[in-house]
Motif scaffolding. Structure first.
Motif, mmCIF file in Angstrom:
data_model
loop_
_atom_site.group_PDB
_atom_site.id
_atom_site.type_symbol
_atom_site.label_atom_id
_atom_site.label_comp_id
_atom_site.label_asym_id
_atom_site.label_seq_id
_atom_site.Cartn_x
_atom_site.Cartn_y
_atom_site.Cartn_z
ATOM 1 N N ALA A 193 13.313 -9.959 8.063
ATOM 2 C CA ALA A 193 13.087 -9.500 6.694
ATOM 3 C C ALA A 193 11.796 -8.705 6.594
ATOM 4 N N ALA A 194 10.740 -9.160 7.294
ATOM 5 C CA ALA A 194 9.467 -8.428 7.282
ATOM 6 C C ALA A 194 9.649 -7.039 7.878
ATOM 7 N N VAL A 195 10.399 -6.951 8.980
ATOM 8 C CA VAL A 195 10.665 -5.655 9.607
ATOM 9 C C VAL A 195 11.401 -4.732 8.633
ATOM 10 N N GLY A 196 12.435 -5.263 7.971
ATOM 11 C CA GLY A 196 13.214 -4.446 7.042
ATOM 12 C C GLY A 196 12.412 -3.993 5.846
ATOM 13 N N ILE A 197 11.633 -4.903 5.255
ATOM 14 C CA ILE A 197 10.890 -4.589 4.032
ATOM 15 C C ILE A 197 9.782 -3.578 4.317
ATOM 16 N N VAL A 198 9.000 -3.821 5.368
ATOM 17 C CA VAL A 198 7.906 -2.890 5.689
ATOM 18 C C VAL A 198 8.479 -1.522 6.062
ATOM 19 N N GLY A 199 9.560 -1.518 6.865
ATOM 20 C CA GLY A 199 10.177 -0.247 7.231
ATOM 21 C C GLY A 199 10.615 0.555 6.019
ATOM 22 N N VAL A 200 11.199 -0.119 5.025
ATOM 23 C CA VAL A 200 11.630 0.558 3.801
ATOM 24 C C VAL A 200 10.424 1.066 3.008
ATOM 25 N N CYS A 201 9.395 0.229 2.868
ATOM 26 C CA CYS A 201 8.240 0.618 2.048
ATOM 27 C C CYS A 201 7.513 1.829 2.633
ATOM 28 N N VAL A 202 7.253 1.803 3.953
ATOM 29 C CA VAL A 202 6.553 2.920 4.581
ATOM 30 C C VAL A 202 7.409 4.190 4.525
ATOM 31 N N LEU A 210 0.816 -1.228 0.000
ATOM 32 C CA LEU A 210 0.000 0.000 0.000
ATOM 33 C C LEU A 210 0.845 1.271 0.000
ATOM 34 N N PRO A 211 1.907 1.379 0.854
ATOM 35 C CA PRO A 211 2.753 2.587 0.764
ATOM 36 C C PRO A 211 3.408 2.751 -0.601
ATOM 37 N N LEU A 212 3.817 1.632 -1.219
ATOM 38 C CA LEU A 212 4.451 1.728 -2.530
ATOM 39 C C LEU A 212 3.451 2.186 -3.586
ATOM 40 N N LEU A 213 2.205 1.725 -3.485
ATOM 41 C CA LEU A 213 1.181 2.194 -4.418
ATOM 42 C C LEU A 213 0.932 3.691 -4.253
ATOM 43 N N ALA A 214 0.896 4.136 -2.992
ATOM 44 C CA ALA A 214 0.725 5.571 -2.746
ATOM 45 C C ALA A 214 1.893 6.369 -3.320
ATOM 46 N N ALA A 215 3.124 5.856 -3.148
ATOM 47 C CA ALA A 215 4.296 6.534 -3.706
ATOM 48 C C ALA A 215 4.230 6.570 -5.227
ATOM 49 N N LEU A 267 12.222 15.327 9.924
ATOM 50 C CA LEU A 267 12.530 14.472 11.069
ATOM 51 C C LEU A 267 11.307 13.649 11.465
ATOM 52 N N LEU A 268 10.133 14.281 11.457
ATOM 53 C CA LEU A 268 8.899 13.569 11.778
ATOM 54 C C LEU A 268 8.646 12.455 10.760
ATOM 55 N N VAL A 269 8.847 12.750 9.484
ATOM 56 C CA VAL A 269 8.679 11.751 8.429
ATOM 57 C C VAL A 269 9.648 10.589 8.632
ATOM 58 N N ALA A 270 10.899 10.926 8.927
ATOM 59 C CA ALA A 270 11.918 9.887 9.105
ATOM 60 C C ALA A 270 11.584 8.977 10.279
ATOM 61 N N VAL A 271 11.211 9.585 11.405
ATOM 62 C CA VAL A 271 10.951 8.811 12.622
ATOM 63 C C VAL A 271 9.677 7.984 12.482
ATOM 64 N N VAL A 272 8.604 8.605 11.992
ATOM 65 C CA VAL A 272 7.333 7.888 11.867
ATOM 66 C C VAL A 272 7.464 6.733 10.877
ATOM 67 N N GLY A 273 8.106 6.984 9.733
ATOM 68 C CA GLY A 273 8.229 5.937 8.730
ATOM 69 C C GLY A 273 8.970 4.724 9.244
ATOM 70 N N LYS A 274 10.134 4.936 9.832
ATOM 71 C CA LYS A 274 10.955 3.815 10.287
ATOM 72 C C LYS A 274 10.421 3.197 11.570
ATOM 73 N N LEU A 323 8.472 -2.168 19.807
ATOM 74 C CA LEU A 323 8.852 -0.754 19.865
ATOM 75 C C LEU A 323 10.374 -0.600 19.860
ATOM 76 N N ARG A 324 11.072 -1.487 20.579
ATOM 77 C CA ARG A 324 12.535 -1.438 20.553
ATOM 78 C C ARG A 324 13.065 -1.621 19.127
ATOM 79 N N ILE A 325 12.487 -2.552 18.413
ATOM 80 C CA ILE A 325 12.918 -2.785 17.034
ATOM 81 C C ILE A 325 12.683 -1.545 16.191
ATOM 82 N N GLY A 326 11.522 -0.898 16.364
ATOM 83 C CA GLY A 326 11.250 0.329 15.622
ATOM 84 C C GLY A 326 12.260 1.422 15.931
#
Length: 476
Positions: free
Chosen positions: A155-164, A21-26, A379-386, A405-408
C-alpha cells in the motif's frame, strides 16, 4: 523493542512525507493555474454515432474485425517469442500498425478500403463492449489481490507512487496547458487529467508479466501487485470524480452525479453482491442450464449502462460488478476462464484498433516537431514519478535495494489501463488528437521498457552475488 518501534514510526512518517509533499506541490500548481487562467466551459464532445454515419455493410465490419483479430494475434505472438515482451504489448502495437501511422502511410488504398471513416464508429461500439467485459475481469482480479504480510508495504508503494506521479503529471499539465490544451477546456480538468494519466499502473499487464517471469510469488512481485492494485483503485476514484466534474457541468450537477454514484455503489454492495453469492452457490438450480455466463454478461452490461446514465463512464460499472462477484464460487471460476479467452482473443483487439485509428504519429511532427520533445519530457515524467517514487517507498519500508528498484520498474508498467484512461480523455475532449497520440507513445515506451530493465537488474544482481558471498565468507 523500543528501537524497533522507533524505526517503524520513522518509516511511516517518511512515507507520509513522500505522499503529502508532492500533493501539496500539485495543489499549489493547481491554485496558481486556476487564478492565472480563466476556465472556459468545455464544448460538447461526442463522436459520430452509427445512426448519423453513412451506411456500412455488415461484411465490411466483419472483414475489419477478422483482420484486426488476426493482426493482433500475430503481433502478440511475435513480441512474445522474439522480444520477450508480454503478448498484450504486441496487441497494443497492432492497433498502431493498422492505423494511419503505418498502414495508412504505407498502403493508403488498403487502409481506406478496410477502415473507411464510416466504419470507425461501428468498430468503436464493438470496442466498448470488449472494454466493459475486460473491466469486469480486472475487477475480479483486483478482488483476488490478497497477499499475507504484504499489505502495508504494498500500500505504501502504491500510495507514494501515485502521489509523486500525480504531482509531476500536474506539473506537466501546467506546462502544456497554454500551448496544447483543446480550446474551451479549463485549466483544472486538463491538469488533473494529466496528473491521473501519469499515475496509472497496468495491473492486468503487470500480473501477466510476473506470471510469465515466475515472479508472482516473489517478494518484489508480491509488493508490486498490491501496490498496483492500490494505485489503480486510487486512479479510478480520481478519474470518476473528474468525469463527474466534466459531465455534471454545474456544482449541482456534480453533486447529483456523486450522489447517484454513491447510491449505485450501495445497491451493488448491499443487494447485488449477496444475491450473486446465493445464485452462484447452486447455479444449476437457479440459472437456465446452469449457465453462469447468462447471468454474468447481462450483469456486466447493465452495470455499465447504469454508470453511463449516471454520468460517469461505463467502465466503472463493469469494474464494480467484477469486484463484488464471489471469487471462490467454482462455477464462476470456470465461466471466468471462458470469458477471459473470448475477451482477450476476440473483443479486446477492436479496442486496440480503435485506439490505433485515433493515433497519428505524423501529428507529432507538426509545429517543428515540438511534440516529440514534449513526448520525451512526458516519458521522463512518467518513468521518474513511478519508478523513483515507488522504489523510494519500498526502500523506506526496509525492502532491499535491488528489490526496491524491481518494484519501481514493475510499477512503471502502464499498458492497457492507461490506454483506457487516455481514450476516455479523448472522448471527453480533454485531450487533442495530437496529445492523445503523444501519450499513447509514452504508454507504449514505458510498458516496453519494463522487461529489459528487469533483465538488467537480474544481470546486475547475478554479477554482485558472488562478490557478496565471498565478502560474507571472509567476514566469518
Amino acid at each position: 523493542m523500543a528501537e524497533v518501534k522507533s524505526r517503524g514510526t520513522t518509516r511511516v512518517l517518511a512515507v507520509c512525507l513522500l505522499s503529502v509533499l508532492p500533493l501539496l506541490a500539485a495543489a499549489l500548481l493547481l491554485w496558481h493555474g486556476t487564478t492565472g487562467k480563466d476556465d472556459a466551459e468545455r464544448p460538447e464532445s461526442g463522436s459520430a454515432t452509427p445512426g448519423g454515419a453513412p451506411h456500412v455493410e455488415a461484411w465490411q465490419l466483419l472483414l475489419a474485425l477478422a483482420v484486426v483479430v488476426a493482426v493482433a494475434r500475430a503481433c502478440g505472438a511475435l513480441v512474445s517469442r522474439h522480444l520477450a515482451q508480454p503478448r498484450v504489448v504486441g496487441e497494443m502495437i497492432s492497433g498502431i500498425v493498422l492505423g494511419p501511422s503505418v498502414l495508412g502511410l504505407v498502403a493508403p488504398g488498403v487502409y481506406d478500403a478496410l477502415f473507411p471513416a464510416a466504419l470507425h464508429s461501428y468498430l468503436n461500439l464493438v470496442a466498448q463492449i470488449g472494454l466493459a467485459l475486460f473491466m469486469f475481469l480486472i475487477g475480479m482480479e483486483f478482488g483476488d489481490t490478497h497477499h499475507e504480510g504484504a499489505g502495508r508495504t504494498g500500500a505504501a508503494v502504491g500510495i507514494v507512487g501515485v502521489c509523486v506521479s500525480f504531482a509531476l503529471g500536474c506539473a506537466l499539465g501546467y506546462a502544456l496547458y497554454t500551448g496544447y490544451a483543446p480550446d474551451g477546456v479549463g485549466f483544472l480538468p486538463f491538469t488533473l487529467f494529466l496528473g491521473i494519466a501519469m499515475s496509472v499502473t497496468a495491473f492486468p499487464v503487470l500480473a501477466r508479466l510476473l506470471m510469465e517471469r515466475g515472479m508472482l510469488q516473489s517478494r518484489a512481485g508480491t509488493y508490486a501487485i498490491v501496490g498496483a492494485a492500490t494505485a489503480d483503485l486510487a486512479c479510478w476514484l480520481l478519474l470518476a470524480g473528474l468525469v463527474a466534474l466534466l459531465r455534471g457541468g454545474s456544482p449541482l450537477g456534480v453533486l447529483r452525479t456523486l450522489a447517484l454514484t454513491a447510491v449505485f455503489f450501495g445497491v451493488m454492495v448491499v443487494l447485488v453482491r449477496p444475491a450473486l453469492r446465493r445464485v452462484l452457490e447452486r447455479p444449476e438450480r437457479r440459472l437456465p442450464d446452469g449457465g453462469v455466463l447468462t447471468l454474468i454478461i447481462p450483469g456486466v452490461l447493465l452495470s455499465a449502462v447504469a454508470t453511463e446514465l449516471i454520468g460517469i463512464h461505463l467502465i466503472f460499472g463493469a469494474f464494480l460488478f467484477g469486484a463484488i462477484c464471489p471469487k471462490t464460487a467454482p462455477a464462476l471460476v470456470d465461466a471466468r476462464g471462458k470469458l477471459q479467452e473470448l475477451v482477450t482473443a476476440v473483443l479486446l483487439p477492436p479496442f486496440f484498433a480503435s485506439v490505433g485509428l485515433k493515433t497519428d504519429l505524423l501529428q507529432l511532427g507538426q509545429g517543428g516537431g515540438a511534440l516529440w520533445v514534449w513526448a520525451g519530457v512526458a516519458l521522463l515524467v512518467a518513468v521518474v514519478g513511478k519508478l523513483a517514487g515507488s522504489a523510494a517507498a519500498a526502500a523506506l519500508m526496509s525492502v532491499e535495494r535491488v528489490d526496491a528498484l524491481r518494484i519501481g520498474v514493475l510499477m512503471n508498467c502502464r499498458g492497457l489501463t492507461e490506454l483506457v484512461i487516455l481514450t476516455i480523455g479523448l472522448e471527453l475532449g480533454v485531450l487533442t488528437p495530437a496529445l492523445f497520440t503523444m501519450l499513447v507513445i509514452v504508454t507504449l515506451c514505458a510498458t516496453v521498457m519494463t522487461a529489459p530493465l528487469l533483465d538488467l537488474l537480474d544481470r546486475a544482481e547475478a554479477r554482485t552475488a558472488p562478490a557478496r558471498t565471498k565478502a560474507s565468507s571472509v567476514t566469518r
